[in-house]
Motif scaffolding. Sequence first.
Motif, mmCIF file in Angstrom:
data_model
loop_
_atom_site.group_PDB
_atom_site.id
_atom_site.type_symbol
_atom_site.label_atom_id
_atom_site.label_comp_id
_atom_site.label_asym_id
_atom_site.label_seq_id
_atom_site.Cartn_x
_atom_site.Cartn_y
_atom_site.Cartn_z
ATOM 1 N N MET A 122 41.729 62.135 26.656
ATOM 2 C CA MET A 122 41.320 62.100 28.055
ATOM 3 C C MET A 122 39.822 61.836 28.133
ATOM 4 O O MET A 122 39.024 62.649 27.650
ATOM 5 C CB MET A 122 41.659 63.420 28.748
ATOM 6 C CG MET A 122 43.129 63.800 28.627
ATOM 7 S SD MET A 122 43.561 65.269 29.589
ATOM 8 C CE MET A 122 42.605 66.506 28.739
ATOM 9 N N ASN A 123 39.457 60.711 28.711
ATOM 10 C CA ASN A 123 38.058 60.331 28.870
ATOM 11 C C ASN A 123 37.688 60.249 30.347
ATOM 12 O O ASN A 123 38.571 60.208 31.204
ATOM 13 C CB ASN A 123 37.802 58.975 28.203
ATOM 14 C CG ASN A 123 38.072 58.984 26.711
ATOM 15 O OD1 ASN A 123 37.874 59.989 26.028
ATOM 16 N ND2 ASN A 123 38.526 57.853 26.187
ATOM 17 N N SER A 124 36.413 60.232 30.605
ATOM 18 C CA SER A 124 35.905 60.116 31.988
ATOM 19 C C SER A 124 36.598 61.115 32.906
ATOM 20 O O SER A 124 37.065 60.770 33.996
ATOM 21 C CB SER A 124 36.121 58.689 32.502
ATOM 22 O OG SER A 124 35.478 57.749 31.677
ATOM 23 N N ARG A 161 41.778 55.722 31.664
ATOM 24 C CA ARG A 161 40.993 56.882 31.234
ATOM 25 C C ARG A 161 41.722 57.705 30.169
ATOM 26 O O ARG A 161 41.080 58.286 29.300
ATOM 27 C CB ARG A 161 40.678 57.783 32.430
ATOM 28 C CG ARG A 161 39.897 57.105 33.528
ATOM 29 C CD ARG A 161 39.460 58.102 34.608
ATOM 30 N NE ARG A 161 40.584 58.735 35.273
ATOM 31 C CZ ARG A 161 40.790 60.055 35.307
ATOM 32 N NH1 ARG A 161 39.933 60.872 34.691
ATOM 33 N NH2 ARG A 161 41.831 60.560 35.952
ATOM 34 N N PHE A 162 43.039 57.777 30.264
ATOM 35 C CA PHE A 162 43.827 58.583 29.328
ATOM 36 C C PHE A 162 44.593 57.662 28.381
ATOM 37 O O PHE A 162 45.036 56.574 28.777
ATOM 38 C CB PHE A 162 44.826 59.447 30.079
ATOM 39 C CG PHE A 162 44.235 60.589 30.862
ATOM 40 C CD1 PHE A 162 42.876 60.710 31.090
ATOM 41 C CD2 PHE A 162 45.077 61.584 31.379
ATOM 42 C CE1 PHE A 162 42.347 61.764 31.812
ATOM 43 C CE2 PHE A 162 44.566 62.650 32.101
ATOM 44 C CZ PHE A 162 43.198 62.720 32.328
ATOM 45 N N THR A 163 44.792 58.132 27.161
ATOM 46 C CA THR A 163 45.576 57.391 26.183
ATOM 47 C C THR A 163 46.510 58.338 25.452
ATOM 48 O O THR A 163 46.058 59.353 24.906
ATOM 49 C CB THR A 163 44.675 56.688 25.164
ATOM 50 O OG1 THR A 163 43.766 55.813 25.838
ATOM 51 C CG2 THR A 163 45.518 55.866 24.189
ATOM 52 N N GLY A 169 33.041 63.616 33.598
ATOM 53 C CA GLY A 169 32.655 62.516 32.727
ATOM 54 C C GLY A 169 32.894 62.784 31.254
ATOM 55 O O GLY A 169 32.774 61.879 30.428
ATOM 56 N N GLY A 170 33.230 64.009 30.927
ATOM 57 C CA GLY A 170 33.448 64.370 29.537
ATOM 58 C C GLY A 170 34.828 63.989 29.038
ATOM 59 O O GLY A 170 35.623 63.361 29.754
ATOM 60 N N SER A 171 35.096 64.361 27.801
ATOM 61 C CA SER A 171 36.356 64.013 27.153
ATOM 62 C C SER A 171 36.985 65.232 26.499
ATOM 63 O O SER A 171 36.289 66.166 26.095
ATOM 64 C CB SER A 171 36.119 62.947 26.075
ATOM 65 O OG SER A 171 35.616 61.753 26.618
ATOM 66 N N LEU A 172 38.295 65.183 26.406
ATOM 67 C CA LEU A 172 39.071 66.169 25.663
ATOM 68 C C LEU A 172 40.222 65.457 24.984
ATOM 69 O O LEU A 172 40.715 64.442 25.489
ATOM 70 C CB LEU A 172 39.622 67.264 26.573
ATOM 71 C CG LEU A 172 38.688 68.355 27.071
ATOM 72 C CD1 LEU A 172 39.421 69.241 28.091
ATOM 73 C CD2 LEU A 172 38.152 69.189 25.931
#
Length: 119
Positions: free
Chosen positions: A83-85, A67-69, A15-18
């Motif tokens: 990168m999310n979720s 989720r990713f951009t 659930g975290g982001s990087l």
Amino acid sequence: QVQLVESGGGLVQTGGSLRLSCAASGRTFSSDTMGWFRQAPGKERELVTSIDWDGGSTYYADSVKGRFTISRDNAKNTVYLQMNSLKPEDTAVYYCAARPRQSTAYPYWGQGTQVTVSS
């Protein structure tokens, strides 16, 4: 010397982001398509996302859509991957790569950065 240097990987909980960054040097990348690939243990390297030279066209694998951009800053010769979720199945080594406009392949690669998502 052409170099692509990734940074921003690490360990994160589900659930975290990087945010990954890829700094390019040694040639002009502003007209290249830039891609992020990943390779998990025991699996083939796969294309996660790509962005064309001006950001007008992007591609996302189904597994990361929403989720990713991917984004790029040509003035800084840098491409980003937000990168999310994050999920455990996103765990892999992530590679940045560049594909010149005239090429059908990605001849330029970074060394990779590890992303580990714990459950």
